[in-house]
Design a protein around this motif. Structure first.
Motif, PDB file in Angstrom:
ATOM      1  N   LYS A 233       0.851  -1.195   0.000  1.00 12.20           N
ATOM      2  CA  LYS A 233       0.000   0.000   0.000  1.00 12.20           C
ATOM      3  C   LYS A 233       0.882   1.238   0.000  1.00 12.20           C
ATOM      4  N   PHE A 234       0.425   2.277  -0.700  1.00 13.96           N
ATOM      5  CA  PHE A 234       1.163   3.527  -0.814  1.00 13.96           C
ATOM      6  C   PHE A 234       0.613   4.567   0.153  1.00 13.96           C
ATOM      7  N   HIS A 235       1.528   5.304   0.752  1.00 12.93           N
ATOM      8  CA  HIS A 235       1.139   6.401   1.637  1.00 12.93           C
ATOM      9  C   HIS A 235       0.472   7.476   0.782  1.00 12.93           C
ATOM     10  N   PRO A 236      -0.716   7.962   1.175  1.00 14.14           N
ATOM     11  CA  PRO A 236      -1.467   8.892   0.320  1.00 14.14           C
ATOM     12  C   PRO A 236      -0.837  10.278   0.170  1.00 14.14           C
ATOM     13  N   ILE A 237       0.068  10.663   1.040  1.00 15.96           N
ATOM     14  CA  ILE A 237       0.695  11.983   0.960  1.00 15.96           C
ATOM     15  C   ILE A 237       2.116  11.888   0.406  1.00 15.96           C
ATOM     16  N   TYR A 238       2.928  11.011   0.979  1.00 17.47           N
ATOM     17  CA  TYR A 238       4.342  10.939   0.630  1.00 17.47           C
ATOM     18  C   TYR A 238       4.647  10.076  -0.591  1.00 17.47           C
ATOM     19  N   GLY A 239       3.773   9.122  -0.924  1.00 12.76           N
ATOM     20  CA  GLY A 239       4.047   8.219  -2.040  1.00 12.76           C
ATOM     21  C   GLY A 239       5.003   7.098  -1.692  1.00 12.76           C
ATOM     22  N   THR A 240       5.467   7.056  -0.445  1.00 16.95           N
ATOM     23  CA  THR A 240       6.268   5.926   0.014  1.00 16.95           C
ATOM     24  C   THR A 240       5.316   4.755   0.205  1.00 16.95           C
ATOM     25  N   LEU A 241       5.823   3.591   0.574  1.00 14.24           N
ATOM     26  CA  LEU A 241       4.936   2.435   0.636  1.00 14.24           C
ATOM     27  C   LEU A 241       5.246   1.516   1.791  1.00 14.24           C
ATOM     28  N   ALA A 242       4.278   0.665   2.063  1.00 15.78           N
ATOM     29  CA  ALA A 242       4.421  -0.383   3.073  1.00 15.78           C
ATOM     30  C   ALA A 242       4.205  -1.719   2.396  1.00 15.78           C
ATOM     31  N   THR A 243       4.972  -2.715   2.829  1.00 15.16           N
ATOM     32  CA  THR A 243       4.718  -4.098   2.440  1.00 15.16           C
ATOM     33  C   THR A 243       4.548  -4.910   3.716  1.00 15.16           C
ATOM     34  N   VAL A 244       3.746  -5.962   3.641  1.00 16.28           N
ATOM     35  CA  VAL A 244       3.566  -6.886   4.764  1.00 16.28           C
ATOM     36  C   VAL A 244       3.729  -8.303   4.246  1.00 16.28           C
ATOM     37  N   GLY A 245       4.180  -9.199   5.133  1.00 13.16           N
ATOM     38  CA  GLY A 245       4.469 -10.531   4.630  1.00 13.16           C
ATOM     39  C   GLY A 245       4.231 -11.674   5.579  1.00 13.16           C
ATOM     40  N   SER A 246       4.473 -12.862   5.027  1.00 18.03           N
ATOM     41  CA  SER A 246       4.322 -14.104   5.775  1.00 18.03           C
ATOM     42  C   SER A 246       5.403 -14.277   6.829  1.00 18.03           C
TER      43      SER A 246
ATOM     44  N   PHE B 286      -3.460   2.356   4.738  1.00 15.14           N
ATOM     45  CA  PHE B 286      -3.331   3.657   5.387  1.00 15.14           C
ATOM     46  C   PHE B 286      -4.695   4.322   5.395  1.00 15.14           C
ATOM     47  N   ASN B 287      -4.940   5.204   6.377  1.00 10.87           N
ATOM     48  CA  ASN B 287      -6.142   6.024   6.300  1.00 10.87           C
ATOM     49  C   ASN B 287      -5.905   7.112   5.259  1.00 10.87           C
ATOM     50  N   PHE B 288      -6.928   7.886   4.912  1.00  7.60           N
ATOM     51  CA  PHE B 288      -6.829   8.814   3.790  1.00  7.60           C
ATOM     52  C   PHE B 288      -5.835   9.951   4.011  1.00  7.60           C
ATOM     53  N   THR B 289      -5.507  10.275   5.267  1.00  6.39           N
ATOM     54  CA  THR B 289      -4.508  11.327   5.520  1.00  6.39           C
ATOM     55  C   THR B 289      -3.109  10.742   5.699  1.00  6.39           C
ATOM     56  N   GLY B 290      -3.015   9.420   5.808  1.00  7.40           N
ATOM     57  CA  GLY B 290      -1.722   8.785   6.013  1.00  7.40           C
ATOM     58  C   GLY B 290      -1.212   8.864   7.427  1.00  7.40           C
ATOM     59  N   SER B 291      -2.054   9.260   8.362  1.00  8.47           N
ATOM     60  CA  SER B 291      -1.613   9.392   9.747  1.00  8.47           C
ATOM     61  C   SER B 291      -1.734   8.081  10.533  1.00  8.47           C
ATOM     62  N   TYR B 292      -2.422   7.095   9.961  1.00  7.26           N
ATOM     63  CA  TYR B 292      -2.548   5.789  10.607  1.00  7.26           C
ATOM     64  C   TYR B 292      -2.285   4.678   9.599  1.00  7.26           C
TER      65      TYR B 292
END
Length: 175
Positions: free
Chosen positions: A88-101, A131-137
């Motif tokens: 998922k991409f952060h809605p403000i910064y464009g950085t991202l998160a990955t999650v895994g097994s 992420f929530n729409f503001t990227g704060s959570y």
């Protein structure tokens, strides 16, 4: 005509990830969709721009993630590779998160191609995130993902949802 508008594949042909895809997410630039990221069971994620006709573009790449680190001098040992269940991409910064097994989440800067932060592993796999729409959570769920088969399923192991407040840990690195 049934009235259903069937979509055509975005990019028919060879996908940069060969094995089962687990998630796909769109990132924006200047408020408009600019590209997408996707992840697979092979311990890899991929980033592709939407409107780049150049197949050799520097903006199109894959990267390894959710693997056991290789220690100095231990290059002959096999590496544990885990499914990447979510991107998922952060809605403000464009950085991202990955999650895994592997039970971890990681934050990445796609533009500088660096890992910003990695978590300690949970006792179970992480199956999805957002992420929530503001990227704060940042929310993620821990649950058995069946990557090890039914033999490893433990019905006594509980499912959890975590919500993490985000501060500066997803800001892109200075170039």
């Amino acid at each position: 005509s049934s009235g259903i508008n069937a979509e055509l594949p975005l990019r028919p042909g060879d996908a940069p990830l060969r094995y089962q895809l687990r998630d796909v997410s769109i990132f924006k630039k200047d408020g408009k969709p600019a590209g997408f990221g996707f992840c697979s069971i092979e311990g890899r994620a991929a980033i592709e721009p939407l409107d780049d006709g150049n197949p050799n573009s520097k903006d199109k790449f894959t990267f390894k993630c959710h693997r056991t680190p290789i220690s100095q001098g231990d290059y002959h040992k096999p590496q544990d590779i885990y499914a990447v269940n979510g991107i998922k991409f952060h809605p403000i910064y464009g950085t991202l998160a990955t999650v895994g097994s592997d039970g971890k989440f990681s934050f990445w800067d796609k533009d500088s191609r660096t890992k910003l932060k990695g978590s300690e592993p949970l006792n179970n796999t992480i199956t999805c995130c957002d992420f929530n729409f503001t990227g704060s959570y940042f929310a993620y769920a821990s649950s058995y993902d069946w990557s090890k088969g039914h033999e490893y399923y433990n019905p006594q192991q509980k499912n959890y949802i975590f919500i993490r407040q985000i501060k500066d840990e997803l800001k892109p690195r200075k170039k």
